[in-house]
Write a protein that holds these residues in place. Structure first.
Motif, mmCIF file in Angstrom:
data_model
loop_
_atom_site.group_PDB
_atom_site.id
_atom_site.type_symbol
_atom_site.label_atom_id
_atom_site.label_comp_id
_atom_site.label_asym_id
_atom_site.label_seq_id
_atom_site.Cartn_x
_atom_site.Cartn_y
_atom_site.Cartn_z
ATOM 1 N N VAL A 135 0.832 -1.199 0.000
ATOM 2 C CA VAL A 135 0.000 0.000 0.000
ATOM 3 C C VAL A 135 0.872 1.257 0.000
ATOM 4 N N LYS A 193 2.541 2.957 -3.173
ATOM 5 C CA LYS A 193 1.827 3.876 -4.062
ATOM 6 C C LYS A 193 2.225 5.332 -3.820
ATOM 7 N N GLN A 205 -7.365 7.090 1.547
ATOM 8 C CA GLN A 205 -7.406 6.132 0.449
ATOM 9 C C GLN A 205 -6.526 4.914 0.748
ATOM 10 N N LEU A 206 -5.365 5.168 1.337
ATOM 11 C CA LEU A 206 -4.457 4.068 1.657
ATOM 12 C C LEU A 206 -5.036 3.154 2.734
ATOM 13 N N GLU A 246 -7.436 0.879 1.035
ATOM 14 C CA GLU A 246 -6.704 -0.146 0.295
ATOM 15 C C GLU A 246 -6.065 -1.154 1.235
ATOM 16 N N ALA A 274 -8.693 -3.630 2.245
ATOM 17 C CA ALA A 274 -8.976 -4.550 1.147
ATOM 18 C C ALA A 274 -7.866 -5.591 0.989
ATOM 19 N N SER A 275 -6.616 -5.165 1.094
ATOM 20 C CA SER A 275 -5.499 -6.090 0.907
ATOM 21 C C SER A 275 -5.349 -7.077 2.055
#
Length: 233
Positions: free
Chosen positions: A166, A169, A219-220, A223, A226-227
């Motif tokens: 993550v 990015k 946003q991170l 993510e 989700a990961s």
């Protein structure tokens, strides 16, 4: 003073996947050696690593781990005071898992290791009939030690990879690794592999929360959730 409990624990670490050899030493005293090459080469390796560590000490740099990658494998050194646990790893090994298991072992046996000599110890004398006695550690005891070590290791290795992915990015790999380590140090976590599942997740989130940009941080975090979803199964 017997170092047999330490030796048994060190030997059990070779059962970790991808560990081709282990070398435990304090100064010039080799406490346990089980490497895939000759004793002479193992002793030379110990001297080279010791010289490297002495160089760090002279410039007053406190080192906890050293990771050296070569074409033929990886050398991983885990340090605790004057004691060094050295691994020879293949590509199948998880360096984070090996380092954590070594840290657990070194901390558990800290009093014995602290009292151990840093000078070479004479080899044990065999019986007068010239037959060398072979002492075999109890398989049950070894299994119990391994089981204990496995229960202290959580999913931090997999979670860390999620965090690094993550963070990739918004920053480079080295920056991400440094940020993770800084967060661990700030939280005064001795060993992230000994945290509970809830604490591991809290640590992962706290790393992302260091990202200064608010929108990117949010946003991170999405993510990251989700990961890490697959780790719940």
């Amino acid at each position: 003073m017997s170092l047999n409990p330490v030796i048994t624990s060190a030997a059990s670490l070779q059962r970790l996947d991808g560990v081709a050899g282990v070398l435990l030493f304090k100064g010039r005293n080799t406490i346990h050696r089980q490497m895939p090459f000759s004793e002479t080469r193992a002793d030379n390796l110990r001297e080279i690593v010791s010289q490297m560590l002495e160089g760090y000490r002279q410039v007053r740099r406190k080192i906890h781990q050293i990771y050296l990658e070569f074409d033929g494998g990886v050398l991983l050194a885990v340090l605790h005071e004057e004691v060094v646990m050295l691994f020879f790893l293949t590509s199948r090994a998880d360096p984070d898992l090996a380092a954590s298991a070594a840290s657990v072992m070194l901390n558990d046996h800290a009093p014995l290791l602290r009292a151990a000599s840093s000078e070479p110890q004479p080899a044990a004398q065999g019986p007068e009939d010239g037959i060398e006695e072979l002492v075999v550690t109890s398989p049950r005891a070894l299994a119990q030690i391994t089981e204990k070590a496995e229960t202290t290791v959580n999913q931090w290795g997999a979670v860390r990879k999620c965090v690094e992915g993550v963070l990739g990015k918004v920053m480079g790999r080295a920056q991400a690794s440094n940020l993770i380590q800084r967060t661990i140090d700030e939280a005064k976590i001795a060993d992230p592999y000994r945290l509970s599942a809830t604490e591991v997740r809290k640590l992962a989130v706290s790393v992302i929360e260091h990202v200064p940009n608010t929108s990117k941080r949010r946003q991170l975090l999405v993510e990251l959730d989700a990961s890490m979803e697959h780790l719940k199964n």
